[in-house]
Write an enzyme that holds these catalytic residues in place. Structure first.
Site, mmCIF file in Angstrom:
data_model
loop_
_atom_site.group_PDB
_atom_site.id
_atom_site.type_symbol
_atom_site.label_atom_id
_atom_site.label_comp_id
_atom_site.label_asym_id
_atom_site.label_seq_id
_atom_site.Cartn_x
_atom_site.Cartn_y
_atom_site.Cartn_z
ATOM 1 N N ASP A 13 66.182 44.409 50.754
ATOM 2 C CA ASP A 13 67.516 44.859 50.384
ATOM 3 C C ASP A 13 67.717 46.316 50.797
ATOM 4 O O ASP A 13 66.828 47.152 50.636
ATOM 5 C CB ASP A 13 67.668 44.714 48.863
ATOM 6 C CG ASP A 13 69.058 45.050 48.371
ATOM 7 O OD1 ASP A 13 70.005 44.349 48.762
ATOM 8 O OD2 ASP A 13 69.195 46.004 47.590
ATOM 9 N N GLU A 22 48.443 42.013 57.820
ATOM 10 C CA GLU A 22 47.124 41.618 57.316
ATOM 11 C C GLU A 22 47.104 40.141 56.933
ATOM 12 O O GLU A 22 46.023 39.564 56.730
ATOM 13 C CB GLU A 22 46.748 42.465 56.099
ATOM 14 C CG GLU A 22 46.527 43.939 56.389
ATOM 15 C CD GLU A 22 46.201 44.719 55.124
ATOM 16 O OE1 GLU A 22 45.767 44.080 54.133
ATOM 17 O OE2 GLU A 22 46.392 45.954 55.118
#
Length: 551
Positions: A214, A274
């Site tokens: 957002d 990751e």
């Protein structure tokens, strides 16, 4: 394993990791999707109940608007606990069940992270405001008043009035770009960045496939707190805020979109990388530089995977001239940007009403979205062709609409409950009293009714999404040679496997489009694609999709 098999495995792995590139994302506003317990508010169990329907659309992922603990002053975009589910939506176990079932249906799950600000009820803010010496005293943006007691600068809130709120505990102002109950975090504080990255890691460890971020360009503010300059009348537009809002009177150079943001986005991307197959979608809220910022934030492979700006979410109709202008600007400012296009979402009037589109034009726009370079985001009910609902003032919930009524009616009209069953009292959304009234106009286009009609808008969307997935050039190929001639927009989508020529008449009068030289065959006839040969005449809202025949 031989070399060929190794290469094929690497390519397959990359394809799985790049599901977002050209993918179709379905946005769910949980309060309004499906209520499972009769309290009138949609919830996580309700979403789980409807996953089979969502999967039947052929989309790649769902984006769920915030369901975290919150006082709900801005309906979940004011978070008081980033690591737990608000009881009105269910429990963490409900979310885990949703995640498992979505993955079982082949759907990725993206959640809506609101990092730029928290609720004033968040423990971080409660501690920060308690005094000027506590361990979180600099976690939010605090500033002394001017000598006359007025706010430190001229920054404005999107929801109206000053972006500064006086706090009697610290005898300072705090920054809030949105409601006064949504204080802005201070991203210049390293501890804030680390805490938010820990939040992201928490949800990644839980198994989410990515984030919708957002107000991604609101994270940082100018540390010098310089005044924003005024914006000339001819440069103002209502893409971010309605014209009755004084927010449009400023060029927001210092209150958002600061260059320091890039380094944090790279930290967030590194964390995301990751984990296999994760993606970040950023919301860029800037009326003047949205495409430029989109390019900055998605450039290379160390920042966001994709972003969306508001060019196709504003009032201005999607004409051939405007579409060409947008893509020309995107090419000029950010040729390698990866956009995510949306025509509707929870913040804007539904595009069926905003652009005053009839049935044929709505169908054409659905196909156009599936042909444009970039990813695509559909908002719940868009696949039904729903118009904006009319919500009377006495039923309004949105503080934005209440503040600027009647010139701006707010966002409740696009947030009314999803219509599932035409004959049910609340259209199958709830057995109780819905938090916003169900639109009886929308009920005529409920899912159960459109499922029975082979030619319905719902089935049209399914076919359009299937077309995109069937052609690699439409999914992730290059977009070349975009041209505008009168109401006709033409462009080529191509990759190493195929070339697809696209022509759309976005006007109200018939016009001709010229196909490139070569041999072509029509695709998308089941969607209404007109067959062309040399030239093709397209009536209003018609389109032509042709695939080059390989020699």
């Amino acid at each position: 394993m031989n070399v060929q098999n190794t290469v094929e495995l690497k390519n397959a792995t990359k394809a799985l990791a790049d599901w977002w590139r050209g993918g179709v994302i379905y946005q769910i506003y949980p309060r309004s999707f499906q209520d499972s317990n009769g309290d009138g508010i949609g919830d996580l169990k309700g979403i789980t109940q409807r996953l089979e329907y969502i999967a039947s659309l052929g989309v790649d992922a769902i984006w769920i608007s915030p369901f975290f603990k919150s006082p709900m002053k801005d309906f979940g975009y004011d978070v008081s606990d980033y690591r737990d589910v608000d009881p009105m939506f269910g429990t963490m176990e409900d979310f885990k069940e949703l995640l498992d079932h979505a993955h079982g249906h082949g759907l990725k799950v993206m959640i809506d992270l609101v990092l730029s600000h928290t609720s004033d009820q968040h423990p971080w803010f409660k501690e920060s405001r308690s005094n000027r010496e506590n361990s979180k005293s600099d976690w939010y943006v605090w500033a002394d008043p001017k000598p006359d007691g007025t706010p430190p600068n001229n920054w404005l809130s999107i929801f109206g009035g000053s972006a500064w709120q006086w706090d009697s505990r610290r005898l300072q102002y705090y920054l809030h770009n949105f409601l006064t109950s949504q204080p802005d975090l201070n991203f210049h504080c390293q501890d804030v960045q680390d805490a938010l990255l820990d939040v992201a890691r928490f949800w990644l460890d839980l198994g989410v496939d990515g984030f919708r971020l957002d107000t991604i360009n609101f994270y940082f503010h100018d540390v010098q707190l310089r005044d924003n300059p005024g914006l000339p009348m001819d440069q103002r537009n209502a893409s971010i805020a309605p014209m009755v809002n004084p927010y449009n009177h400023q060029d927001h150079l210092y209150s958002k979109s600061r260059p320091e943001n890039i380094a944090f986005l790279e930290r967030l991307r590194a964390l995301t990388d990751e984990y296999d197959g994760r993606a970040c979608l950023g919301e860029v809220g800037d009326a003047q530089r949205g495409l430029e910022i989109m390019g900055e934030y998605t450039s290379g492979d160390k920042r966001m995977h994709m972003c969306y700006a508001f060019e196709f979410l504003e009032k201005r109709a999607l004409t051939a001239t405007y579409a060409k202008q947008v893509f020309d600007q995107l090419e000029e400012k950010a040729g390698d940007a990866w956009p995510c296009w949306a025509f509707s979402n929870h913040d804007v009037q539904r595009h069926a009403s905003r652009w005053e589109l009839d049935d044929a034009a709505l169908r054409q726009h659905a196909v156009l979205m599936m042909c444009l370079r970039g990813s695509a985001c559909l908002y719940q009910g868009e696949e039904l062709g729903l118009p904006e609902a009319d919500v009377p003032f006495e039923h309004l919930q949105d503080p934005y609409g209440i503040e600027f009524w009647p010139e701006f009616k707010g966002r409740d009209g696009c947030r009314t409950p999803m219509v599932w069953a035409a004959q049910d009292e609340q259209s199958g959304f709830t057995s109780g009293t819905p938090w916003l009234p169900v639109s009886q106009t929308q009920a005529d286009q409920a899912v159960d009714r459109l499922e029975q009609e082979a030619s319905s808008m719902l089935h049209h969307y399914r076919r359009a999404i299937a077309l995109r997935h069937a052609h690699s050039a439409l999914m992730s190929g290059q977009q070349n040679d975009m041209k505008q001639s009168g109401p006709i927009l033409t462009f080529m989508r191509e990759d190493s496997a195929e070339q697809v020529f696209c022509a759309f008449n976005l006007g109200s009068e018939s016009a001709e489009a010229t196909l490139p030289d070569g041999e072509w065959q029509v695709i998308g006839e089941e969607l209404g694609s007109v067959v062309g040969a040399g030239t093709v005449t397209l009536g209003a809202a018609q389109f032509c999709l042709m695939q080059r025949v390989q020699g």
